[in-house]
Design an enzyme around this catalytic site. Structure first.
Site, PDB file in Angstrom:
ATOM      1  N   ASP A  97      -7.330  -0.213  -3.188  1.00 30.18           N
ATOM      2  CA  ASP A  97      -6.304  -0.215  -2.145  1.00 30.18           C
ATOM      3  C   ASP A  97      -6.661   0.859  -1.108  1.00 30.18           C
ATOM      4  O   ASP A  97      -6.975   2.004  -1.472  1.00 30.18           O
ATOM      5  CB  ASP A  97      -4.927   0.092  -2.743  1.00 30.18           C
ATOM      6  N   ILE A  98      -6.645   0.493   0.178  1.00 27.34           N
ATOM      7  CA  ILE A  98      -6.906   1.472   1.248  1.00 27.34           C
ATOM      8  C   ILE A  98      -5.659   2.330   1.427  1.00 27.34           C
ATOM      9  O   ILE A  98      -4.565   1.808   1.644  1.00 27.34           O
ATOM     10  CB  ILE A  98      -7.271   0.769   2.573  1.00 27.34           C
ATOM     11  N   GLU A 140      -4.414  -4.972   2.328  1.00 32.41           N
ATOM     12  CA  GLU A 140      -5.497  -3.986   2.325  1.00 32.41           C
ATOM     13  C   GLU A 140      -6.071  -3.777   0.927  1.00 32.41           C
ATOM     14  O   GLU A 140      -6.695  -2.760   0.640  1.00 32.41           O
ATOM     15  CB  GLU A 140      -5.002  -2.656   2.890  1.00 32.41           C
TER      16      GLU A 140
END
Length: 220
Positions: A97-98, A140
């Site tokens: 996950d960004i 994301e």
């Protein structure tokens, strides 16, 4: 067509008249040309149809932005890997996950956010091995399947990905990004896709709670 034309003198003309060699030869010539063109265009359109079918199939399994697998493509390839690998061979999975990606979209716009996603996806593709599976899991989030990969090997790969993203700069604004990674390994012979992803997801959220920009292992 060639044989009929050659022995046409032994046949009665279709109009009911007697055999006329010139007429028969002309008819055979144009019939042969027609068949040739029909075969050529038939093959041409068949190849176009096959290419279009393959393209539609590929697009149905592919995320249009990053060109990685989408969830459907992931499930299909993941399931095949689970079936084909030995039950005693480890399979690792990394969920990525960004960090704070919503802030980028809010501040710079979704077009810049999309560029960041594409650039992150390119890094992931260039980091992984040929038989690894990578997909955009949604928003994301990305997911990586590492067949025949032990926990120790997977941790090394995950840390390398985390470090590469942390050192990079993204989009024309040269934005810094970090990622949090949740990692798990198959623990039993009949492990399912859902169970594996759930363990990685739980580890991912634990990594977020611990401050992000880290690799967190699941509690197998």
């Amino acid at each position: 067509t060639i044989i009929s034309t050659y022995y046409s003198e032994y046949f009665i003309d279709l109009s009911g008249g007697v055999h006329i060699q010139e007429k028969s030869t002309s008819r055979g010539f144009w019939l042969t040309i027609t068949i040739g063109f029909s075969m050529f265009f038939g093959r041409f359109f068949l190849q176009k149809y096959i290419r279009l079918t393959d393209q539609l199939k590929e697009e149905s399994l592919q995320d249009p932005l990053t060109k990685l697998y989408n969830r459907r493509g992931l499930n299909l390839n993941f399931e095949q890997k689970l079936i084909t690998i030995s039950p005693y061979s480890p399979l690792s999975l990394i969920l990525i996950d960004i960090d704070y990606f919503k802030k980028i979209n809010d501040k710079y716009g979704h077009d810049i956010g999309d560029i960041c996603l594409i650039e992150v996806a390119d890094i992931l593709k260039n980091t992984l091995r040929k038989n690894d599976i990578i997909a955009r899991f949604g928003g994301e989030e990305f997911i990586i399947v590492l067949p025949r990969t032990s926990k120790k090997e997977a941790v090394t790969i995950a840390e390398n990905i985390r470090y590469t993203i942390d050192q990079g700069r993204f989009s024309s604004f040269e934005l810094p990004l970090t990622i949090t990674l949740g990692m798990t390994v198959t623990v039993e012979k009949n492990d399912t896709i859902l169970k594996i992803i759930k363990r990685a997801d739980k580890a991912l959220y634990k990594g977020k709670d611990k401050g992000r920009n880290r690799v967190e292992l699941s509690e197998d």
